[in-house]
Design an enzyme around this catalytic site. Structure first.
Site, PDB file in Angstrom:
ATOM      1  N   ARG A  58       0.818  -1.225   0.000  1.00  0.00           N
ATOM      2  CA  ARG A  58       0.000   0.000   0.000  1.00  0.00           C
ATOM      3  C   ARG A  58       0.842   1.261   0.000  1.00  0.00           C
ATOM      4  O   ARG A  58       0.397   2.314  -0.468  1.00  0.00           O
ATOM      5  CB  ARG A  58      -0.993  -0.014   1.176  1.00  0.00           C
ATOM      6  CG  ARG A  58      -2.102  -1.035   1.006  1.00  0.00           C
ATOM      7  CD  ARG A  58      -3.086  -0.973   2.150  1.00  0.00           C
ATOM      8  NE  ARG A  58      -2.485  -1.300   3.429  1.00  0.00           N
ATOM      9  CZ  ARG A  58      -2.321  -2.535   3.902  1.00  0.00           C
ATOM     10  NH1 ARG A  58      -2.731  -3.572   3.187  1.00  0.00           N
ATOM     11  NH2 ARG A  58      -1.749  -2.744   5.066  1.00  0.00           N
ATOM     12  N   GLU A  95       3.868  -8.480  15.569  1.00  0.00           N
ATOM     13  CA  GLU A  95       3.131  -8.874  16.759  1.00  0.00           C
ATOM     14  C   GLU A  95       3.190 -10.397  16.923  1.00  0.00           C
ATOM     15  O   GLU A  95       3.382 -10.911  18.013  1.00  0.00           O
ATOM     16  CB  GLU A  95       1.678  -8.427  16.603  1.00  0.00           C
ATOM     17  CG  GLU A  95       1.157  -7.706  17.812  1.00  0.00           C
ATOM     18  CD  GLU A  95      -0.197  -7.102  17.527  1.00  0.00           C
ATOM     19  OE1 GLU A  95      -0.384  -6.556  16.422  1.00  0.00           O
ATOM     20  OE2 GLU A  95      -1.044  -7.195  18.425  1.00  0.00           O
TER      21      GLU A  95
HETATM   22  P1  AMP Z   1       4.270  -1.743  12.012  1.00  0.00           P
HETATM   23  O1  AMP Z   1       5.511  -2.386  11.489  1.00  0.00           O
HETATM   24  O2  AMP Z   1       3.784  -2.375  13.284  1.00  0.00           O
HETATM   25  O3  AMP Z   1       4.412  -0.241  12.140  1.00  0.00           O
HETATM   26  O4  AMP Z   1       3.116  -2.031  10.977  1.00  0.00           O
HETATM   27  C1  AMP Z   1       3.012  -1.269   9.840  1.00  0.00           C
HETATM   28  C2  AMP Z   1       2.605  -2.087   8.649  1.00  0.00           C
HETATM   29  O5  AMP Z   1       1.535  -2.961   8.909  1.00  0.00           O
HETATM   30  C3  AMP Z   1       2.150  -1.141   7.548  1.00  0.00           C
HETATM   31  O6  AMP Z   1       2.707  -1.568   6.318  1.00  0.00           O
HETATM   32  C4  AMP Z   1       0.652  -1.224   7.583  1.00  0.00           C
HETATM   33  O7  AMP Z   1       0.124  -1.278   6.286  1.00  0.00           O
HETATM   34  C5  AMP Z   1       0.312  -2.489   8.362  1.00  0.00           C
HETATM   35  N1  AMP Z   1      -0.607  -2.269   9.501  1.00  0.00           N
HETATM   36  C6  AMP Z   1      -0.324  -2.502  10.813  1.00  0.00           C
HETATM   37  N2  AMP Z   1      -1.378  -2.287  11.591  1.00  0.00           N
HETATM   38  C7  AMP Z   1      -2.377  -1.876  10.780  1.00  0.00           C
HETATM   39  C8  AMP Z   1      -3.738  -1.481  10.990  1.00  0.00           C
HETATM   40  N3  AMP Z   1      -4.297  -1.459  12.214  1.00  0.00           N
HETATM   41  N4  AMP Z   1      -4.466  -1.110   9.925  1.00  0.00           N
HETATM   42  C9  AMP Z   1      -3.912  -1.121   8.680  1.00  0.00           C
HETATM   43  N5  AMP Z   1      -2.647  -1.496   8.409  1.00  0.00           N
HETATM   44  C10 AMP Z   1      -1.877  -1.871   9.438  1.00  0.00           C
END
Ligand code: AMP
Length: 170
Positions: A58, A95
């Site tokens: 995305r 996670e």
């Molecule tokens: P992080 O590495 O935890 O910051 O997760 C970011 C990645 O996971 C991004 O590429 C987001 O597209 C996706 N992502 C994580 N949590 C969400 C959420 N609640 N809604 C949409 N996309 C998420």
């Protein structure tokens, strides 16, 4: 313009307990999509940028038009096994379990100024891994831009010392 109207909240996706912030309604609306790009572009123009690096998948939707508007290069950070040429890899914690991202070894030239773009920052693990890829290639990260920030997860903390911009906060 209140962009939250165009973000769909999907409870318990992809796993129980997570509210997924779905950006597809925003992309479907030409006025909202253009407004979001305009605002991200304004942030980008406060920086000197040679290359935009974006994260599969995305992140690409936002970063490719931004790179074109700014007249700078576009570099994809991809999930493992997709890039055909010499590549480097960074692993990071999700996670549940581990994930990895790859970049072509010749994607960034030493000293190039790089802005990193994704749709959503949650824990910050994805953006941090991308930052490490860029820095291993000698790039200078000048900032991060996201459409949506999940502030309660404090992902920004992982990017301390770097400039970070988000358009919509939860
Ligand atoms: P992080 O590495 O935890 O910051 O997760 C970011 C990645 O996971 C991004 O590429 C987001 O597209 C996706 N992502 C994580 N949590 C969400 C959420 N609640 N809604 C949409 N996309 C998420």
């Amino acid at each position: 313009m209140d962009l939250k109207q165009w973000i769909r909240d999907v409870p318990n996706f992809p796993v129980e307990g997570v509210i997924f912030r779905d950006i597809t309604p925003l992309l479907q609306d030409p006025k909202a999509f253009r407004y979001a790009l305009d605002e991200l572009e304004k942030y980008c123009r406060t920086k000197e940028i040679d290359v935009i690096v974006a994260i599969e998948a995305r992140g690409y939707i936002l970063a490719a038009p931004l790179a074109d508007r700014l007249g700078v290069g576009f570099v994809p950070a991809r999930k493992p096994g997709k890039l055909p040429w010499d590549r480097i890899r960074e692993e990071y914690q999700l996670e549940y379990g581990m994930a990895a991202l790859e970049m072509h070894a010749d994607a960034i030239k030493p000293g190039q100024k790089v802005l990193i773009v994704d749709d959503v920052i949650a824990t910050g693990g994805t953006l941090s891994a991308t930052k490490r890829l860029v820095e291993r290639l000698g790039g200078q990260v000048v900032g991060f831009a996201c459409l949506v920030e999940l502030t309660f997860l404090n992902g920004r903390r992982t990017l301390e010392g770097y400039d970070f911009f988000s358009l919509i906060q939860y």
